[in-house]
Design a protein around this motif. Structure first.
Motif, PDB file in Angstrom:
ATOM      1  N   TYR A 180       0.831  -1.190   0.000  1.00  4.90           N
ATOM      2  CA  TYR A 180       0.000   0.000   0.000  1.00  4.90           C
ATOM      3  C   TYR A 180       0.873   1.250   0.000  1.00  4.90           C
ATOM      4  O   TYR A 180       1.956   1.251   0.583  1.00  4.90           O
ATOM      5  CB  TYR A 180      -0.883   0.047   1.261  1.00  4.90           C
ATOM      6  CG  TYR A 180      -2.009  -0.949   1.268  1.00  4.90           C
ATOM      7  CD1 TYR A 180      -1.810  -2.257   1.702  1.00  4.90           C
ATOM      8  CD2 TYR A 180      -3.272  -0.595   0.838  1.00  4.90           C
ATOM      9  CE1 TYR A 180      -2.850  -3.170   1.713  1.00  4.90           C
ATOM     10  CE2 TYR A 180      -4.314  -1.496   0.852  1.00  4.90           C
ATOM     11  CZ  TYR A 180      -4.101  -2.783   1.292  1.00  4.90           C
ATOM     12  OH  TYR A 180      -5.132  -3.677   1.299  1.00  4.90           O
ATOM     13  N   TYR A 238      -9.143   3.516   5.089  1.00  2.67           N
ATOM     14  CA  TYR A 238      -9.079   4.791   5.809  1.00  2.67           C
ATOM     15  C   TYR A 238      -9.175   4.509   7.302  1.00  2.67           C
ATOM     16  O   TYR A 238     -10.047   3.779   7.746  1.00  2.67           O
ATOM     17  CB  TYR A 238     -10.231   5.705   5.394  1.00  2.67           C
ATOM     18  CG  TYR A 238     -10.165   6.148   3.957  1.00  2.67           C
ATOM     19  CD1 TYR A 238      -9.338   7.205   3.581  1.00  2.67           C
ATOM     20  CD2 TYR A 238     -10.922   5.535   2.969  1.00  2.67           C
ATOM     21  CE1 TYR A 238      -9.266   7.624   2.263  1.00  2.67           C
ATOM     22  CE2 TYR A 238     -10.858   5.950   1.651  1.00  2.67           C
ATOM     23  CZ  TYR A 238     -10.034   6.987   1.303  1.00  2.67           C
ATOM     24  OH  TYR A 238      -9.970   7.408  -0.008  1.00  2.67           O
ATOM     25  N   ARG A 261      -4.624   7.159   5.066  1.00  4.89           N
ATOM     26  CA  ARG A 261      -5.196   6.560   3.853  1.00  4.89           C
ATOM     27  C   ARG A 261      -4.168   5.610   3.256  1.00  4.89           C
ATOM     28  O   ARG A 261      -3.035   5.993   2.989  1.00  4.89           O
ATOM     29  CB  ARG A 261      -5.549   7.632   2.841  1.00  4.89           C
ATOM     30  CG  ARG A 261      -6.125   7.059   1.569  1.00  4.89           C
ATOM     31  CD  ARG A 261      -6.636   8.143   0.686  1.00  4.89           C
ATOM     32  NE  ARG A 261      -5.953   8.035  -0.596  1.00  4.89           N
ATOM     33  CZ  ARG A 261      -6.041   8.938  -1.551  1.00  4.89           C
ATOM     34  NH1 ARG A 261      -6.724  10.040  -1.363  1.00  4.89           N
ATOM     35  NH2 ARG A 261      -5.433   8.752  -2.678  1.00  4.89           N
ATOM     36  N   GLU A 262      -4.594   4.367   3.044  1.00  5.30           N
ATOM     37  CA  GLU A 262      -3.746   3.355   2.424  1.00  5.30           C
ATOM     38  C   GLU A 262      -4.398   2.961   1.095  1.00  5.30           C
ATOM     39  O   GLU A 262      -5.536   2.520   1.070  1.00  5.30           O
ATOM     40  CB  GLU A 262      -3.622   2.136   3.327  1.00  5.30           C
ATOM     41  CG  GLU A 262      -2.998   2.472   4.676  1.00  5.30           C
ATOM     42  CD  GLU A 262      -3.072   1.321   5.640  1.00  5.30           C
ATOM     43  OE1 GLU A 262      -2.255   0.386   5.511  1.00  5.30           O
ATOM     44  OE2 GLU A 262      -3.964   1.346   6.501  1.00  5.30           O
ATOM     45  N   VAL A 263      -3.664   3.149  -0.002  1.00  4.53           N
ATOM     46  CA  VAL A 263      -4.155   2.796  -1.334  1.00  4.53           C
ATOM     47  C   VAL A 263      -3.299   1.661  -1.860  1.00  4.53           C
ATOM     48  O   VAL A 263      -2.068   1.767  -1.895  1.00  4.53           O
ATOM     49  CB  VAL A 263      -4.099   4.022  -2.285  1.00  4.53           C
ATOM     50  CG1 VAL A 263      -4.576   3.645  -3.676  1.00  4.53           C
ATOM     51  CG2 VAL A 263      -4.919   5.177  -1.728  1.00  4.53           C
ATOM     52  N   GLU A 291      -8.722   0.369  -0.781  1.00  6.82           N
ATOM     53  CA  GLU A 291      -8.439   1.579  -0.012  1.00  6.82           C
ATOM     54  C   GLU A 291      -8.834   1.343   1.431  1.00  6.82           C
ATOM     55  O   GLU A 291      -9.887   0.768   1.702  1.00  6.82           O
ATOM     56  CB  GLU A 291      -9.233   2.778  -0.533  1.00  6.82           C
ATOM     57  CG  GLU A 291      -8.754   3.314  -1.848  1.00  6.82           C
ATOM     58  CD  GLU A 291      -9.531   4.560  -2.273  1.00  6.82           C
ATOM     59  OE1 GLU A 291      -8.898   5.491  -2.770  1.00  6.82           O
ATOM     60  OE2 GLU A 291     -10.763   4.588  -2.095  1.00  6.82           O
TER      61      GLU A 291
END
Length: 134
Positions: free
Chosen positions: A62, A123, A110-112, A121
């Protein structure tokens, strides 16, 4: 003689009925290994579930960013938020310690996902002004 009559009657019934669902499927190689149609369907379903099971997860990576976010609105269980660039994103009310209100600000992690098939995603509330937390 009586058994021969039973065997003939049984053969006629099998011939007349065919292999309808729910009817026993008989092994003609001497009777060993009789299996009902439902048992056969169960075995097929087990194979199908294994073959069609999607692989999800695995090693995922991520990109992580810290956002200063502003609550725009709450609609049922959904919290609409804007990041510092006014880009909207959505979170669940359950993600917060208490139900947020429009106008409140939070620091959100936030991890994408950049690699793999995990959650795209994520949050997470890191800090906010709910209940005096800053």
């Amino acid at each position: 003689m009586r058994y021969a009559a039973y065997a003939c009657a049984f053969a006629l019934i099998l011939t007349a009925c065919g292999d309808d669902p729910g009817e026993p499927v008989t092994d003609t190689s001497g009777g060993a290994g009789e299996m009902s149609a439902s048992e056969t369907a169960d075995e097929i379903n087990q194979v199908d579930e294994t073959e069609t099971e999607m692989v999800v997860g695995g090693p995922c990576t991520y990109e992580v960013a810290m956002l200063e976010a502003h609550v725009v609105a709450i609609d049922g269980n959904t919290v609409e938020m804007n990041d510092s660039d006014a880009t909207p994103f959505y979170m669940s009310v359950e993600d917060f310690e208490t139900v947020p209100e429009a106008g409140e600000d939070f620091t959100i992690k936030r991890e994408v996902i950049t690699e793999g098939t995990c959650t795209p995603e994520i949050y997470t509330v890191i800090d906010g002004d709910v209940g005096g937390v800053e």
